[in-house]
Motif scaffolding. Structure first.
Motif, PDB file in Angstrom:
ATOM      1  N   THR E  62      -0.177   0.135  -1.828  1.00 28.08           N
ATOM      2  CA  THR E  62      -1.137  -0.566  -0.994  1.00 28.08           C
ATOM      3  C   THR E  62      -2.521  -0.444  -1.626  1.00 28.08           C
ATOM      4  O   THR E  62      -2.716   0.352  -2.555  1.00 28.08           O
ATOM      5  CB  THR E  62      -1.117  -0.006   0.444  1.00 28.08           C
ATOM      6  N   ARG E  94      -5.629  -7.137   1.209  1.00 28.64           N
ATOM      7  CA  ARG E  94      -4.253  -7.597   1.389  1.00 28.64           C
ATOM      8  C   ARG E  94      -3.765  -8.334   0.135  1.00 28.64           C
ATOM      9  O   ARG E  94      -2.632  -8.156  -0.313  1.00 28.64           O
ATOM     10  CB  ARG E  94      -4.160  -8.520   2.611  1.00 28.64           C
ATOM     11  N   ARG E  98      -0.592  -7.072  -2.136  1.00 30.65           N
ATOM     12  CA  ARG E  98       0.553  -7.969  -2.356  1.00 30.65           C
ATOM     13  C   ARG E  98       0.791  -8.180  -3.839  1.00 30.65           C
ATOM     14  O   ARG E  98       1.927  -8.152  -4.320  1.00 30.65           O
ATOM     15  CB  ARG E  98       0.266  -9.349  -1.743  1.00 30.65           C
ATOM     16  N   SER E  99      -0.304  -8.432  -4.575  1.00 27.54           N
ATOM     17  CA  SER E  99      -0.163  -8.688  -6.008  1.00 27.54           C
ATOM     18  C   SER E  99       0.446  -7.483  -6.713  1.00 27.54           C
ATOM     19  O   SER E  99       1.387  -7.624  -7.500  1.00 27.54           O
ATOM     20  CB  SER E  99      -1.526  -9.021  -6.620  1.00 27.54           C
ATOM     21  N   ARG E 101       2.272  -5.126  -5.524  1.00 30.74           N
ATOM     22  CA  ARG E 101       3.673  -4.905  -5.164  1.00 30.74           C
ATOM     23  C   ARG E 101       4.612  -5.854  -5.909  1.00 30.74           C
ATOM     24  O   ARG E 101       5.768  -5.533  -6.157  1.00 30.74           O
ATOM     25  CB  ARG E 101       3.872  -5.049  -3.645  1.00 30.74           C
ATOM     26  N   SER E 102       4.089  -7.040  -6.273  1.00 29.46           N
ATOM     27  CA  SER E 102       4.939  -7.982  -7.016  1.00 29.46           C
ATOM     28  C   SER E 102       5.227  -7.484  -8.426  1.00 29.46           C
ATOM     29  O   SER E 102       6.076  -8.023  -9.123  1.00 29.46           O
ATOM     30  CB  SER E 102       4.271  -9.355  -7.102  1.00 29.46           C
ATOM     31  N   GLU E 201      -0.032 -15.147  -7.361  1.00 30.94           N
ATOM     32  CA  GLU E 201      -0.844 -15.675  -6.262  1.00 30.94           C
ATOM     33  C   GLU E 201      -1.696 -16.822  -6.789  1.00 30.94           C
ATOM     34  O   GLU E 201      -2.246 -16.734  -7.899  1.00 30.94           O
ATOM     35  CB  GLU E 201      -1.815 -14.612  -5.698  1.00 30.94           C
TER      36      GLU E 201
ATOM     37  N   THR F 205       1.930 -17.404  -2.446  1.00 29.26           N
ATOM     38  CA  THR F 205       2.117 -15.968  -2.540  1.00 29.26           C
ATOM     39  C   THR F 205       3.553 -15.669  -2.932  1.00 29.26           C
ATOM     40  O   THR F 205       4.476 -16.199  -2.340  1.00 29.26           O
ATOM     41  CB  THR F 205       1.859 -15.334  -1.162  1.00 29.26           C
ATOM     42  N   GLU F 207       5.457 -12.527  -2.964  1.00 26.41           N
ATOM     43  CA  GLU F 207       5.739 -11.104  -2.835  1.00 26.41           C
ATOM     44  C   GLU F 207       7.165 -10.833  -3.302  1.00 26.41           C
ATOM     45  O   GLU F 207       7.447  -9.822  -3.916  1.00 26.41           O
ATOM     46  CB  GLU F 207       5.507 -10.587  -1.413  1.00 26.41           C
TER      47      GLU F 207
END
Lengths: 243, 243, 243, 243, 243, 243
Positions: E62, E94, E98-99, E101-102, E201, F205, F207
């Motif tokens: 995170t 956020r 997200r990025s 985690r990808s 993204e 996005t 994810e």
């Protein structure tokens, strides 16, 4: 006995309409319309109860109340933006929750919590009493489903409830005040009763002018008559829906 | 007619003591003791009114209510630490404010706001009604001083107020419930009346068991009798203090 | 050596009064009055300690401080309404808590947390030092009771504490400043000492004008003398109360 | 006289480095490094003063303090996420602000507010004293620029400031504690002094063990010596930077 | 093809500098400078994962984002003082989370949570994309260390990431907007891509003027070229640092 | 080309229904239903603009978004109870506001602020895009009324807007994802376009799994087709309503 600004008699309710299962994500829901006032009451079940009830085998019923910002003539700022629920909101949702709990046998529920959300889509006076009347119907529908599914015992509901406002407007006791009447009322009283003709809540407030015992008696009579009509209507709608 | 757990008759108030000007920084203050319940009521004046009244020549009266953390048998977490006032607090202070406003002619005040702080030093049931009774006395004292100082016109106070709780405990209507009674009451009702015998607020709640019309009449009679005694006592104490 | 605005000598305390067990819901309480400053200190026990101490067998002592809104000449807005404790409040309650912890052997307490609430009923300068002096007395009384009840071991209290403010007003070092002196002081210092004549806290602040080493020595001497008197008084009151 | 865990003498400062104008958006900034402790101090000017100073022609200096979450060995939760500044933060920024105000003549500033942000990039003990030392340098640089730009009168700065921590570690008084020392110190004291050798703040705390008068004298001597070195260094760096 | 206000070509990045391990308390950190924009990205590991992942053997990544108040030309009020993170902050963190985690295989991490703090020391446009580019480098460094220490399995990182902003300024598509460009851009787009040339993204916003398909294609080409350069630079710096 | 779980083709919208003036307190309102997703969009006018626009003659359009707690399969806690809007809420309402502003000429509005409340009555995926499509219709209706009433100039609306979600589900690009699809999508993209075929917002996005350029092109084509249908429907409904 003068007609009211909308041509109703002093002892006349506004037109009432109830749509059960207006939405379908909740366990049960009910859109209640009383004149222009429109409240969506939805019941959700959660498998845990508040901390002080854990392990006691008893259930809980609570309520939350809110108005959509555009429900009122002047837009009302959103409470989530202001960062807290206002005093009026808190007071109303405590009243709804207490009333609903008086109509159920929490011990027969098992450790389930039912949350009843009362969201006011449009506000024209009497939103708290419409919320209680609608919430009681949604709760009855929800509990019938939980009972059918074997998740609660029979007999959780101990009585049906309904609520109305009464008040003194221009010196005259009237039933079911709309917003213009509510704004100018000398006395405003919300009454919640059950099918046995018993009182569950009486909240009478005289910010305008204190009221006498005679006036109190008149107001309670009006309330009883209105609540009787609402209870009949509710029973009929639930009966038709169940078919 | 059974005696109560503290040997009182059903229609008997707890011992009441009032100390005017218990503190001296406020415009006026009053420590009211009802049994073990002790509330300090202080009135402060501010030279500005809330936004919606500005420029209208009218005054305002509002109330704030709080309990010291150690006022209760189990310590109550401090609301300033939790970051907000709880629902019960908000509900009570709205009730106190509304009641006080019913006893004054806001238009005679001029643009002054009076804030009445009701801080519970010790809580043993009936803190909201003790707050109203004490706040009304402190307010009367404060307005007498403001009038004397030429800051408000004469006649701002339109009536004296007092409040008591009544309820049904073990099936029996009783006056002025203490905490053990309050915890086990089937019905709990707070009544605010003025010297003319009129109702200012009636808040009856039946979380335990709904109540009948006959019970309602009994409760209102008890309340009227208790309020009569509190109003006499208040008048006497104010009269002595003024000397 | 000029007299002060209230006719005290520079090295003279205000009149001090202590009422133990002023309230009865808490484990122990103490109303301390220093001139017009009045603080109610109450000790509550909780059977759990903060997370970082769990399972270590050690206890904890913490303090909360607040002022009633009407305690001050100008009403102070209520922190619960503003939604948070102010910086001054937090600073003071951290000071009180630290000081109290220096006077106990936390390891002898077992896993109990004592919360000491210091609520200022009336404020006329020196509320933080009155809080410490009063809190130490209430804490000693509470621990005596817990020891008697077998809930803590003997010897938790390792020393008695007291605190005073000293400062430089109009160029002259003075003891125990009241509000008018505090407002105009060039230097303000709070000193907490124990019965062995050791320092627990020294907080000297020169917002007005920085101070020299000579002045520091004078201030510390005044503080020591005042604290000595407060410690004697406290011992005497506790001894009488225990009888 | 034992060496310390990092081989310093008891009276030895850690290595100190100062980079003026480390960032360029602020009016003036200063990165101060004391051992591994690194604080970025930035001064911003605003053309309005707090409400209580408006129209009085006087300026204001205030400070804000924060630590980056990853500045500490264990990540510290972000205060903006928790929704409020912690007690320690508030206490520290009040100390920084008070100290800075003691070093300026607010009346010569005109109605300008200077906000000094002290953001801790890395924390290894002594962040509050490093903040004061760095903030004073940034403030002097900022005021020199404002004076040059004709926005404030000459002579706003009345003295240079610096601060150090001293404490008792393993029974021995030491200067400039790093984090491991700070964690195990019996006494922790922060001292702020000006170029005239006067005290601006003394904050001595004995959570571990109360301290004697002799120890107090030793600690104050150590502090004075450290502050003298920091003031010399600051003067030199400012002088070089101005060229 | 006009030069830009800082003499760059439309397809030219600003100067980029990366300092790995700029601070040493965190598991890994990276100071990234893109023109005057400077962001400190720090990775901390916690041994517990968010509630919804507990017991599933999967890790979590995170991000938190903040700007120092003095990072901007006009000082930005501190979010911890305002009591909450602003909408822009939340949106950006956020996006960063997200990025990141990808780019990892959460299941190979085990139950560890990595928190990446992106703190903007100085802001001159493109802080969110600089944060992603820097955070990805710090994350790769952190995971290499965790793998070496046997705390995670090999292969947690599935791809390297970088991000740039592109936009339309004065009708011309440009790469890597600084603050003056960003303020006057008709279209602003942030693109995050991985080393395989895939999109992670795309966030394109046209508050100024909607954009056509042709313009979209141009912007995506510019972004791809910039991201390619950033990925090469990152690989090189990581390789050198590891030696 | 496989059918979807609800038998739709990959390029097929869910059934769409629009009720203009669903409520009557607001200036204009619109209930939009996209499959089971139902959003009430209401426009309120306020006679003041945000501080940074005052005195510039320009208007402002902003949006607020919320979900009723019972709108979702699992009840969502009420944001007003949690004390703040969540990150997702803030992100969505910023997107709605930005999109709407791209469709109006703020300078032709005069100093009026329009607030568009998007309250989700029932949520089954695509609530943010349904909100934008519905809000654009309500805004067009509101501005037509304001223009008729002479409160704004003609031509405030510069284009109609609509929005859809597209995504990659089981490797296949699909239009208008419902909740089950959204939960398992590898890529989720929201696209806002105007009647000229221009992009207003693209938020893609990944994810689950990053996406290629070819997939991007496919997704944008699907979005364009869906938006075209929504724009036609909207025009038709507005035209009929105006009669």
């Amino acid at each position: 006995m003068a007609k009211r600004h909308d041509q109703r008699d002093p002892s006349q309710l506004r037109e009432v309409a109830v749509t059960l299962d207006y939405t379908e994500m909740a366990l049960a829901s009910c859109l209640i319309e009383v004149g222009k006032t429109r409240v969506l009451c939805s019941v959700s079940a959660e498998d845990r109860v508040p901390p002080w009830l854990r392990g006691k085998g008893s259930g809980w019923v609570t309520a939350e109340y809110a108005m959509l910002p555009a429900a009122t003539r002047e837009r009302t700022p959103r409470e989530a933006v202001r960062g807290k629920q206002g005093g009026r909101t808190v007071e109303i949702q405590r009243l709804i929750g207490r009333s609903l709990r008086s109509s159920v046998d929490l011990k027969r529920m098992g450790e389930i919590e039912l949350v009843v959300d009362c969201d006011v889509i449009q506000a024209d006076g009497g939103t708290r009493t419409a919320s209680i009347t609608g919430a009681s119907l949604a709760l009855r529908l929800a509990l019938a489903r939980l009972e059918k599914a074997g998740r609660v015992r029979a007999g959780v509901i101990t009585s049906a409830l309904a609520a109305v406002s009464v008040g003194i407007v221009d010196g005259q006791p009237v039933l079911d005040l709309d917003y213009p009447e509510d704004s100018s009322a000398e006395v405003d009283m919300n009454v919640v009763m059950n099918q046995k003709g018993e009182y569950v809540e009486i909240q009478g407030t005289a910010e305008g002018a204190p009221f006498s015992k005679v006036q109190l008696v008149d107001l309670l009579k009006l309330a009883e008559s209105g609540i009787g009509q609402l209870l009949s209507l509710g029973d009929q709608i639930l009966a038709e829906h169940a078919q």
